[in-house]
Enzyme design. Structure first.
Site, PDB file in Angstrom:
ATOM      1  CB  VAL A 264       1.185 -16.400 -47.359  1.00 19.18           C
ATOM      2  CG1 VAL A 264       0.871 -14.948 -47.687  1.00 19.18           C
ATOM      3  CG2 VAL A 264       2.358 -16.516 -46.396  1.00 19.18           C
ATOM      4  CD  GLU A 265      -6.276 -18.305 -46.179  1.00 19.26           C
ATOM      5  OE1 GLU A 265      -6.578 -19.471 -45.889  1.00 19.26           O
ATOM      6  OE2 GLU A 265      -6.994 -17.325 -45.877  1.00 19.26           O
ATOM      7  CG  ASN A 266      -3.434 -12.874 -52.923  1.00 14.81           C
ATOM      8  OD1 ASN A 266      -4.346 -12.507 -53.647  1.00 14.81           O
ATOM      9  ND2 ASN A 266      -2.299 -12.208 -52.795  1.00 14.81           N
TER      10      ASN A 266
ATOM     11  CB  SER B 182      -6.287 -13.370 -56.307  1.00 15.81           C
ATOM     12  OG  SER B 182      -6.362 -14.177 -57.457  1.00 15.81           O
TER      13      SER B 182
ATOM     14  CD  GLU C  27       3.030 -28.123 -46.589  1.00 13.90           C
ATOM     15  OE1 GLU C  27       2.340 -29.116 -46.297  1.00 13.90           O
ATOM     16  OE2 GLU C  27       2.535 -27.025 -46.896  1.00 13.90           O
TER      17      GLU C  27
ATOM     18  CB  CYS D 250       3.352 -28.833 -50.614  1.00 16.94           C
ATOM     19  SG  CYS D 250       2.757 -27.146 -50.377  1.00 16.94           S
TER      20      CYS D 250
END
Length: 148
Positions: free
Chosen positions: A43-45, A47, A55, A100
């Site tokens: 899940v990218e953001n 920011s 993981e 991870c």
């Protein structure tokens, strides 16, 4: 859970990745001694530093459901998003990043396990124990905590 089924679960999870910036989808699947499987996708953001790896998402889901230990196997794959958003692995295996590895180690140590980690690439499957990926790991045992 056999290796191929766990790799298939990680592959399916990669289609759920939210990666609008890198377009690099990662899926992870965790197998537990009781036969349960928990999956996660990256899940990218906007920011960038707030992005979550597949993981870590899977471990957080497992822990939120009350799972503390029993981790026996991990499957990971990553690559450019292909048809349906499924990651298309490249020639090099994508292994869990350092963060991870530490997060997986926490869950593994709570159950006293050393899970096998399978990383899929276009060239095949890389198989290693978590302890090989994160030697001399720091975890709950270092603080005198066992179980959870």
């Amino acid at each position: 859970m056999d290796r191929q089924n766990l790799l298939d679960a990680a592959t399916a999870a990669s289609a759920k990745a939210y990666a609008p910036y890198s377009r690099f989808h990662v899926g992870a699947a965790l197998a537990f001694a009781d036969g349960s499987v928990v999956t996660g996708a990256n899940v990218e953001n906007a920011s960038y530093g707030l992005a979550l790896c597949a993981e870590t998402v899977a471990v957080a889901k497992a822990m939120a459901d009350g799972t503390r230990g029993g981790l026996v196997a991990v499957a990971v794959l990553g690559g450019a998003a292909g048809e349906g958003g499924v990651a298309v692995p490249g020639p090099g295996a994508v292994t869990p990043c350092g963060r991870c590895r530490q997060v997986l180690n926490e869950l593994a140590q709570l159950g006293g396990t050393d899970p096998v980690v399978w990383s899929l690439s276009a060239d095949g499957v890389l198989e290693m124990k978590l302890s090989e990926l994160l030697p001399m790991a720091f975890g709950p045992a270092n603080l005198g905590v066992t179980g959870g």
